[in-house]
Design a protein around this motif. Structure first.
Motif, PDB file in Angstrom:
ATOM      1  N   LEU A 380     -13.724  -6.258  18.278  1.00  0.00           N
ATOM      2  CA  LEU A 380     -14.286  -5.948  16.954  1.00  0.00           C
ATOM      3  C   LEU A 380     -15.218  -4.743  17.038  1.00  0.00           C
ATOM      4  N   LYS A 381     -15.214  -3.935  15.975  1.00  0.00           N
ATOM      5  CA  LYS A 381     -16.072  -2.747  15.940  1.00  0.00           C
ATOM      6  C   LYS A 381     -17.045  -2.871  14.769  1.00  0.00           C
ATOM      7  N   PRO A 382     -18.303  -3.263  15.054  1.00  0.00           N
ATOM      8  CA  PRO A 382     -19.270  -3.555  13.987  1.00  0.00           C
ATOM      9  C   PRO A 382     -19.482  -2.434  12.965  1.00  0.00           C
ATOM     10  N   ASP A 383     -19.271  -1.165  13.343  1.00  0.00           N
ATOM     11  CA  ASP A 383     -19.540  -0.085  12.377  1.00  0.00           C
ATOM     12  C   ASP A 383     -18.342   0.261  11.509  1.00  0.00           C
ATOM     13  N   GLU A 384     -17.205  -0.371  11.769  1.00  0.00           N
ATOM     14  CA  GLU A 384     -15.991   0.019  11.028  1.00  0.00           C
ATOM     15  C   GLU A 384     -15.663  -0.977   9.923  1.00  0.00           C
ATOM     16  N   PRO A 385     -14.832  -0.552   8.914  1.00  0.00           N
ATOM     17  CA  PRO A 385     -14.558  -1.432   7.762  1.00  0.00           C
ATOM     18  C   PRO A 385     -13.704  -2.649   8.125  1.00  0.00           C
ATOM     19  N   ALA A 386     -13.781  -3.671   7.243  1.00  0.00           N
ATOM     20  CA  ALA A 386     -13.005  -4.889   7.445  1.00  0.00           C
ATOM     21  C   ALA A 386     -12.186  -5.246   6.199  1.00  0.00           C
ATOM     22  N   ILE A 387     -12.161  -4.322   5.217  1.00  0.00           N
ATOM     23  CA  ILE A 387     -11.388  -4.598   3.992  1.00  0.00           C
ATOM     24  C   ILE A 387     -11.033  -3.273   3.315  1.00  0.00           C
ATOM     25  N   VAL A 388      -9.927  -3.263   2.585  1.00  0.00           N
ATOM     26  CA  VAL A 388      -9.575  -2.111   1.742  1.00  0.00           C
ATOM     27  C   VAL A 388      -9.496  -2.595   0.290  1.00  0.00           C
ATOM     28  N   GLU A 389      -9.664  -1.652  -0.610  1.00  0.00           N
ATOM     29  CA  GLU A 389      -9.621  -1.988  -2.040  1.00  0.00           C
ATOM     30  C   GLU A 389      -8.212  -2.394  -2.437  1.00  0.00           C
ATOM     31  N   SER A 390      -8.118  -3.319  -3.389  1.00  0.00           N
ATOM     32  CA  SER A 390      -6.779  -3.725  -3.835  1.00  0.00           C
ATOM     33  C   SER A 390      -6.718  -3.796  -5.358  1.00  0.00           C
ATOM     34  N   HIS A 391      -5.518  -3.558  -5.890  1.00  0.00           N
ATOM     35  CA  HIS A 391      -5.285  -3.622  -7.337  1.00  0.00           C
ATOM     36  C   HIS A 391      -4.040  -4.450  -7.593  1.00  0.00           C
ATOM     37  N   ILE A 392      -4.066  -5.216  -8.651  1.00  0.00           N
ATOM     38  CA  ILE A 392      -2.894  -6.031  -8.985  1.00  0.00           C
ATOM     39  C   ILE A 392      -1.847  -5.129  -9.647  1.00  0.00           C
ATOM     40  N   PRO A 393      -0.650  -5.077  -9.079  1.00  0.00           N
ATOM     41  CA  PRO A 393       0.391  -4.253  -9.717  1.00  0.00           C
ATOM     42  C   PRO A 393       0.943  -4.947 -10.968  1.00  0.00           C
ATOM     43  N   ASP A 394       1.563  -4.145 -11.866  1.00  0.00           N
ATOM     44  CA  ASP A 394       2.193  -4.751 -13.053  1.00  0.00           C
ATOM     45  C   ASP A 394       3.300  -5.696 -12.639  1.00  0.00           C
ATOM     46  N   ALA A 395       4.057  -5.290 -11.603  1.00  0.00           N
ATOM     47  CA  ALA A 395       5.162  -6.125 -11.122  1.00  0.00           C
ATOM     48  C   ALA A 395       5.302  -5.924  -9.625  1.00  0.00           C
ATOM     49  N   GLY A 396       5.855  -6.897  -8.942  1.00  0.00           N
ATOM     50  CA  GLY A 396       6.042  -6.752  -7.498  1.00  0.00           C
ATOM     51  C   GLY A 396       6.503  -8.048  -6.868  1.00  0.00           C
ATOM     52  N   GLU A 397       6.830  -7.926  -5.574  1.00  0.00           N
ATOM     53  CA  GLU A 397       7.247  -9.102  -4.819  1.00  0.00           C
ATOM     54  C   GLU A 397       6.513  -9.105  -3.498  1.00  0.00           C
ATOM     55  N   GLY A 398       6.250 -10.278  -2.953  1.00  0.00           N
ATOM     56  CA  GLY A 398       5.585 -10.342  -1.657  1.00  0.00           C
ATOM     57  C   GLY A 398       6.066 -11.517  -0.838  1.00  0.00           C
ATOM     58  N   THR A 399       5.965 -11.361   0.483  1.00  0.00           N
ATOM     59  CA  THR A 399       6.247 -12.466   1.405  1.00  0.00           C
ATOM     60  C   THR A 399       5.125 -12.507   2.431  1.00  0.00           C
ATOM     61  N   GLY A 400       4.638 -13.697   2.730  1.00  0.00           N
ATOM     62  CA  GLY A 400       3.614 -13.864   3.770  1.00  0.00           C
ATOM     63  C   GLY A 400       4.083 -14.898   4.774  1.00  0.00           C
ATOM     64  N   LEU A 401       4.357 -14.453   6.005  1.00  0.00           N
ATOM     65  CA  LEU A 401       4.842 -15.375   7.038  1.00  0.00           C
ATOM     66  C   LEU A 401       3.843 -15.411   8.176  1.00  0.00           C
ATOM     67  N   THR A 402       3.496 -16.611   8.613  1.00  0.00           N
ATOM     68  CA  THR A 402       2.597 -16.740   9.765  1.00  0.00           C
ATOM     69  C   THR A 402       2.882 -18.075  10.444  1.00  0.00           C
TER      70      THR A 402
END
Ligand code: NI
Length: 494
Positions: A380-402
């Motif tokens: 881990l690097k304490p001085d670096e970011p841990a998140i990026v900005e996000s926006h909800i798209p009008d339409a889209g598809e997603g898959t989350g596998l873990t």
């Protein structure tokens, strides 16, 4: 003589599961695994803000919410077009949060769910809850070793508390953490948090090395016949998990019964519903097109679980699948750990396909994950970011596998007009404890039970030990029925 054994509910698992076995001449000829609770999260999510999926799907479960947090965040990253933008710090912290839950869950499973099938706690602490009621007989660990195992049952409670505290350092709380979100994580790494995490992690790793793994080996030595019981379908599936900057800790893959590896492709997943309480019109679909349409009037149905299949075939998921997948893909650390534990029994990797093999794979996996977490933490690097900005798209598809502690988990979503149009979740237990599919193939747990010799139908240790070794996430009981399906008895299993 033909009899039916019904275990409903099977306790010391998560949720509602019933097992019914038809026994002919002491051997299981037919088995039914039934999920008896309808959840309907997919229906609840329709029409909601897509980000709600990250909060609500964690409520599917209090024991493995972290895997749903991870899968839903990956699904939203995909739908929001963020997958390639997730900062390294966020990947590492997500893995540390999920890893904390793996360690807690594996310790919970062995000591507080499964071990009482093998350890005679009553002879040490007396006839008190939660150690009674229980099945009678077949407790083979005795004397000092048995007393130590009971003592470790108590130590394991403290270890689990430390796992939960560790998760909360970056996740805010447990269960239902608030750290893992689309775009990254909400907590920044600091020296203070890293230090607080590390001392807990080292104590937990010490427990895994010096207590958990030796205890699994000790139990296995007393019950070596359980390397021959509960072989199962022998086709294994891992989606892959712990996606850190150095690559996946758990490698994705499909492993055939002759240990041949095939690459995993999510498009090959379908779900049958012929024997599930869902409309036949929804059968055979990939989850990206999946539907959740309850139909309680179907005659052949006996479960609220669907039957997920890969290329139409039954697969087993979980630590066994992941350790064998890593093993056949040449992961050196996995190979060394698996060989060293199996070396105690002069056994090859095929010994993992059994009741004890599943426990051994889970213990080995706890060490693999705990040790890897030290590397993630120190990267881990304490001085670096841990998140990026996000926006909800009008339409889209997603898959989350873990990967969840008990096997691969997947979330699929479609967004329309900035709202969730479709959401589908396939849990690992849906694969493992699935009912028969449209072709009549029994699910993985059903296959592991079929062919088992039951020595005493009044105390069917063999069956509950097989089911619990899968670590299903459901809840259960045992009823005995004769060939005419009359109930002979109902057993509570603790
Ligand atoms: Ni769960």
């Amino acid at each position: 003589m033909v009899t039916k054994v019904k275990i409903d509910p099977i306790t010391r698992i998560e949720g509602h599961l019933a097992i019914e076995a038809v026994i002919d001449d002491g051997v299981v000829k037919e088995a039914k695994s039934a999920g008896t609770l309808f959840r309907g999260f997919e229906i609840i999510l329709q029409g909601r803000d897509p980000r709600d999926a990250n909060r609500l799907t964690q409520r599917i479960c209090g024991v493995c919410p972290t895997a749903h947090a991870t899968a839903s965040a990956l699904c939203l990253d995909d739908a929001f077009g963020l997958t390639d933008k997730i900062p390294d710090n966020a990947k590492l912290i997500r893995a540390l949060i999920l890893g904390s839950n793996f360690l807690q869950s594996h310790v919970l499973h062995f000591y507080h769910l499964a071990a009482l099938d093998y350890v005679d706690a009553v002879s040490v602490v007396g006839d008190v809850a939660p150690f009674v009621p229980r099945y009678q007989g077949d407790y083979r660990v005795t004397g000092q070793q048995n007393a130590e195992l009971v003592n470790h049952y108590l130590m394991a409670l403290d270890i689990r508390r430390k796992c939960q505290e560790m998760l909360a350092i970056f996740g805010g709380k447990m269960p239902h953490n608030v750290g893992t979100v689309p775009g990254g994580v909400t907590e920044k790494p600091t020296e203070d948090k890293i230090t607080n995490f590390l001392w807990r992690l080292n104590e937990i790793r010490d427990f895994v090395d010096n207590v958990y793994i030796p205890d699994v080996i000790a139990v296995a030595k007393a019950y070596s016949d359980y390397f021959e019981i509960g072989k199962g379908c022998q086709r294994l599936l891992a989606y892959g998990g712990f996606d850190v900057p150095t690559g996946l800790l758990f490698k994705a893959g499909v492993v055939s019964p002759d240990l041949q590896l095939e690459p995993f492709t999510k498009e090959n997943i379908t779900e049958d519903v012929k024997h599930s309480w869902y409309a036949d019109s929804s059968s055979g679909k990939n989850p990206a097109q999946g539907q959740t349409k309850p139909d309680l009037k179907k005659k052949e149905a006996y479960s609220f679980l669907k039957s997920p299949r890969y290329k139409g075939q039954v697969c087993e998921l979980g630590p066994l699948a992941r350790m064998v997948s890593n093993y056949v893909q040449g992961d050196a650390i996995t190979k060394q750990l698996v060989d060293s534990v199996l070396g105690e029994f002069n056994a090859g990797v095929d010994a993992l396909y059994s009741v004890l093999g599943r426990h051994a794979a889970r213990a080995v996996e706890a060490k693999l994950v705990g040790d890897a977490m030290v590397d993630w933490l120190t990267s881990l690097k304490p001085d670096e970011p841990a998140i990026v900005e996000s926006h909800i798209p009008d339409a889209g598809e997603g898959t989350g596998l873990t990967e969840a502690p008990r096997g691969a988990v997947g979330h699929w979503m479609t967004i329309k007009d900035k709202k969730i149009e479709r959401y589908q979740v396939i849990t690992p237990t849906a694969w493992n404890a699935s009912p028969k599919d449209d072709k009549g193939q029994p699910g993985a747990v059903e296959q592991a039970i079929i062919g088992t010799k039951v020595k005493d139908k009044d105390n069917p240790f063999e069956l509950v030990r097989i089911v619990r070794a899968f670590d299903p996430c459901l809840a259960c009981s045992v009823h005995l029925l004769d060939a005419k399906a009359n109930v002979l008895g109902v057993f509570r299993v603790v």
